[in-house]
Design a protein around this motif. Sequence first.
Motif, PDB file in Angstrom:
ATOM      1  N   LYS A   1      -4.922   1.777  -7.161  1.00  0.00           N
ATOM      2  CA  LYS A   1      -5.403   0.529  -6.564  1.00  0.00           C
ATOM      3  C   LYS A   1      -5.927  -0.410  -7.648  1.00  0.00           C
ATOM      4  CE  LYS A   1      -7.813   1.090  -2.830  1.00  0.00           C
ATOM      5  NZ  LYS A   1      -8.974   1.301  -1.901  1.00  0.00           N
ATOM      6  N   SER A   8       0.835  -1.189   0.000  1.00  0.00           N
ATOM      7  CA  SER A   8       0.000   0.000   0.000  1.00  0.00           C
ATOM      8  C   SER A   8       0.873   1.243   0.000  1.00  0.00           C
ATOM      9  CB  SER A   8      -0.904   0.003   1.230  1.00  0.00           C
ATOM     10  OG  SER A   8      -0.130  -0.042   2.404  1.00  0.00           O
ATOM     11  N   GLN A  50      -0.917  -0.183  -5.539  1.00  0.00           N
ATOM     12  CA  GLN A  50      -1.464  -0.980  -4.442  1.00  0.00           C
ATOM     13  C   GLN A  50      -2.236  -2.159  -5.023  1.00  0.00           C
ATOM     14  OE1 GLN A  50      -3.661   1.252  -1.485  1.00  0.00           O
ATOM     15  NE2 GLN A  50      -4.999  -0.477  -1.075  1.00  0.00           N
TER      16      GLN A  50
END
Length: 435
Positions: free
Chosen positions: A54, A45, A94
Motif C-alpha cells: 500500500k 486494490s 495498492q
Amino acid sequence: MTGRPRTRSTLLPALSGPGRAIRTVGALLACASLTVGCGVIPGVSAGAGDDPIKVMTWAPQETNATNKPGMPALALAYARHVNSNGGINGRKLQVLLCNDHNDGVNAAKCARRAVKENVVAVVGSYSQYADSFFPILEGAGIPYIGGYGITNGEFTSPLSYPVNGGQPALLAGLGRELARSCGPVTLVRPDTIAGDQLPTLINSGLEAGGRDAAHDVRAAEDATEYGTPSQRALERATTDPAKAGCVVPALGDRTSTFMDSFRRAREDYPEVRTGTVLGSVDQTVIDATGGASSPYEGAYITSWYPVETDKRWNEMKKVIREQAFSDTRIDPADAGVQTTWIAYTVLEAVVKALGEDGDVTADTVRRSLDDGFKVTTGDLTPTLQWQFQDVLASVGFPRLVNTEVTLQVVQKGQLVAAGNGFIDVTKTLRGAEAE
C-alpha cells in the motif's frame, strides 16, 4: 516590499490548462478527483492472497493555483500495469490518492491519512507545503519518494528521496546557458517567500558563466495581467546596447498569463529572447501561443529529463496507452507525470530487492534506500543513490542527488533537444549561497 503578503508560490505549474486539469472520465475518475477522504480505487486494490503493498500519491486538483491531476492518474496506471503482470514479487500494488488542494491544512490531512493507512511510502507526489506534511511523515518513518522538487524540505528531510534536482538544478542550469547566449537577464518571479529564493539560484548559473546577476522583477502570483512587470522586464533586459538580453518568467501557473502581456509589450523590443524551465512551458503551451510565432520561439528551456519525444520514454507511453488510454489527465510531456513514473520505478526496484519473502514496510523500504541502494531508471536520470549527507549538503541541499539537467530549445514551434545528453550543475550549485 513592506507589508506584502508572504505566501507560498507553486512556481512550477501544471502543464495542461485549467479546463483540462479538471476533466474527469467515468466513475474511476470521479473518485480520483482526490478529495482527502477518497478511498481505494476499484481495480487497484489487491485480491486474494498476500496483503497488497500500500502506497499513497497526492497532488492538488481543481484549485485556482497549480493543479497536477496527471500525477495521481499515472500512479493508478502504473499500479494497473504492475498488477496485470503479477504484482511486485507476487503482491498487488495498492495506490491511495489524496488531494492537498494547495493548502497546508489538507497537506497535513493527507500525511495523517498516510500514517493511518500504514502506507509503505508516499510516491511521486506534489505539494508545496513541506512544512505541513514532512513532520508527520518523519514521525511515522514513512519515506517520501520522488516529490516534484518545489520545496527546500524535499532536499533536506532525511526521509525524502528526490529523483530530480528540483528548481535549484533547473535555474542553475538555465542561468549557465543564458550566460553564454544573452545580454542582461531579467528574472520575473512571484513576490512571495518561495519566490525570494529564485534569484540566488539563477544567479549561481550566471555568475559561473562570468555574467552579472539577473535583474529581479517581482510580480503578484495571482495577477490577471502583467503589463507593468513585462515593460519593466524588457527595459532592464535592454540596458546593454551591445547585446540583447533575455527575460525569464518564473510565475507558476501565471507564466502563460504573463506571456500574454509580454507578447504585446515586446513589440517594441523584438530582439529580446526568453528562457524558462520545464514545468512553466511544454509543447502544448507553445502550440497554444502561436507555434513558430510564439513568444517562446528561440527560448532555452531546462528540464530534469530527456525531451518527451526521446525513445527512453517509450515504456511509460506504452503503459499509458495500455492502462490509461482514455484518461486525458495524463500528458506524457508533463514533468509531473514523468516524475511520478520515475518515482514508481524506484519503489518497484526497492520492493523487488527485498525479495519474495521480504517484509515490505515503511521501515524496510527506508532502510534499503538508506543503505546505499542504487536505482537505474533507463537513462532517464543518472543512477540514483541517496546518502545521509550528499555532495550539496554544504549549500543546504543534503538530499539532492540528481544534479543533471537537459537543455531544450524551441525551434520552428517545436521543443527539441538543444544539446547532447545531460549537463551536471553540481559545481554551479556549490557556488550558490544557501538560503
